[in-house]
Design an enzyme around this catalytic site. Structure first.
Site, PDB file in Angstrom:
ATOM      1  N   ARG A   1      -0.495   3.543  16.033  1.00  0.00           N
ATOM      2  CA  ARG A   1      -0.784   4.449  14.913  1.00  0.00           C
ATOM      3  C   ARG A   1      -0.657   5.941  15.236  1.00  0.00           C
ATOM      4  NH1 ARG A   1       0.718   0.802  11.659  1.00  0.00           N
ATOM      5  NH2 ARG A   1      -0.863  -0.360  10.534  1.00  0.00           N
TER       6      ARG A   1
ATOM      7  N   ASP B   1       0.822  -1.223   0.000  1.00  0.00           N
ATOM      8  CA  ASP B   1       0.000   0.000   0.000  1.00  0.00           C
ATOM      9  C   ASP B   1       0.852   1.267   0.000  1.00  0.00           C
ATOM     10  OD1 ASP B   1      -2.493  -1.356   0.148  1.00  0.00           O
ATOM     11  OD2 ASP B   1      -2.262  -1.595   2.304  1.00  0.00           O
TER      12      ASP B   1
ATOM     13  N   ASP C   1      -7.262   1.891  10.456  1.00  0.00           N
ATOM     14  CA  ASP C   1      -6.035   2.685  10.495  1.00  0.00           C
ATOM     15  C   ASP C   1      -6.178   4.060   9.846  1.00  0.00           C
ATOM     16  OD1 ASP C   1      -4.605   0.926  12.000  1.00  0.00           O
ATOM     17  OD2 ASP C   1      -3.865  -0.206  10.284  1.00  0.00           O
TER      18      ASP C   1
END
Ligand code: ARG
Length: 413
Positions: free
Chosen positions: A93, A13, A122
């Protein structure tokens, strides 16, 4: 110069995001930042190699100690878990996003980017921190372009990312045994890319591909930190954990810093097959997702910490704290650690932890971590009520008269 800073993991990604940010968004300079929160050395190496090749400038930020100190220790104190799942990805995160924002300010970028899809949690966790930096533009190419993994792979190949080595026959012949072995290993690794893995020092999560089917049994190959129950040794091992103010500070009587303490427990627990979870999880957006986790240190520490609290906190504190823990965990799962409530809850938790000092012995065997002993200078345990001490038992009679009073009233109606 139009500059963007990308949160870069080295995976599919985020790798496709680099050319996308140039081609589709017109950024002239893409700075890729990998934040080290304890992912394996091999992943960092791969991210470094790929990041240096693809981006205009590559940075690695070591945030391991900060992650343990500012994120994991508060989590242990709050017994953080979401629907029984160890909060591993969620807790890392916001810190990663913060580090990216810091680099963006430092290099004078106008935008920050992440590679999250529009399906998972996320994106929300990154967004919450990125949007708090209101002067920075937020870019999420994979989400904005609605890319599927298949499309990403194709786009990546077109841009020379994850190129598979095409070898000629002559090359194959010249290959030494070691080279052939390395290549076979690389193939296995390529194969394992079908799982989407997120890893930090606290947990490892695996999802995607066949695992998305809830009835598909997780194959052994997805596990890297833990052995199966069958392969764990029959002999148990007892670990002694020392806590000070709710935080683990020593192992088997030896003082240890957070990072090495977690690493040691992950290794030791993993050897005994401790710390696997396979669950259906409710994502923030409401989708159910199937996730597999590995987290030996987390299982051992949370089991030990809860047990020690049971010894030193009052019943009232324990009841009330459970509701605080739930609120704490939900905020963390959602990535809303910028909500002032998070700070308030931590203040409450910290107050309770002043007395959470002591030692817990945890026995590890065949996938199970069980507390076998605990001791604390702050124990609320009283020997006076033990079985062997003579006590005026009839004092309890008065209490008993009122016990169940309301239900008797109701029954007599
Ligand atoms: N479902 C978990 C969460 O939202 C973990 C997601 C991690 N990502 C992964 N690629 N395995 O916290």
């Amino acid at each position: 110069m139009k500059k963007v800073v990308l949160a870069y993991s080295g995976g599919l990604d985020t790798s496709v995001c680099i050319p996308l940010l140039r081609e589709r968004y017109g950024y002239e300079e893409v700075v890729a930042v990998t934040v080290d929160v304890g992912q394996p050395e091999a992943d960092l190496k791969e991210a470094r190699a790929r990041g240096e090749k693809l981006s205009d400038a590559y940075r690695e930020v070591d945030a391991k100690a900060e992650f343990v100190q500012d994120c994991i220790f508060p989590l242990i104190k709050a017994n953080g878990d979401y629907e029984g799942y160890v909060l591993g990805t969620a807790i890392a995160r916001p810190l990663i996003a913060e580090k990216v924002v810091e680099v963006a300010r430092e290099v004078g970028a106008e935008a920050v980017a992440h590679g999250c899809t529009g399906k998972g949690n996320d994106q929300l966790r990154f967004d919450a921190v990125f949007r708090a930096a209101a002067d920075l533009v937020l870019v999420a190419p994979v989400r904005e372009l609605s890319l599927t993994r298949v499309e990403e792979k194709q786009y990546a190949a077109e841009h020379g990312i994850f190129f598979e080595t095409v070898e000629t026959e002559a090359e194959a012949e010249a290959e030494t045994e070691a080279e052939a072995e390395a290549e076979a290993e690389a193939e296995v690794e390529e194969e394992s890319k079908r799982w989407s893995v997120d890893e930090n020092i606290w947990s490892r999560s695996v999802e995607g591909s066949e695992l998305e089917e809830p009835s598909f049994f997780p194959p052994e190959e997805i596990f890297q930190w833990t052995v199966s129950q069958e392969n764990a040794p029959a002999e148990a091992e007892v670990v002694e954990i020392g806590f000070e103010q709710g935080v683990p500070v020593s192992l088997n009587g030896q003082k240890k810093g957070g990072v090495s303490l977690l690493r040691w427990l992950n290794k030791t627990g993993g050897r005994h097959g401790v710390g696997r979870t396979d669950i259906i999880e409710d994502r923030v957006l409401g989708f159910k997702a199937r996730e597999n986790y590995e987290h030996p240190a987390a299982t051992i520490l949370l089991t030990a910490h809860r047990d020690l609290e049971q010894l030193v906190l009052t019943r009232n504190e324990l009841r009330f704290k459970a509701s605080v823990e739930r609120a704490w965990s939900e905020l963390v799962y959602k990535g809303l650690v910028k909500d002032p409530l998070y700070e308030s809850l931590n203040a409450f938790v910290d107050k309770t932890q002043e007395r959470v000092n002591g030692t817990v012995w945890v026995r590890l065997c065949k996938g199970v971590a069980r507390v076998v002993g605990r001791a604390s200078p702050n124990a609320l345990y009283s020997e006076e009520v033990s079985f062997d001490v003579k006590q005026e038992q009839k004092w309890a009679e008065g209490f008993s008269l009122f016990h169940g009073f309301q239900s008797r009233q109701q029954q007599s109606k």
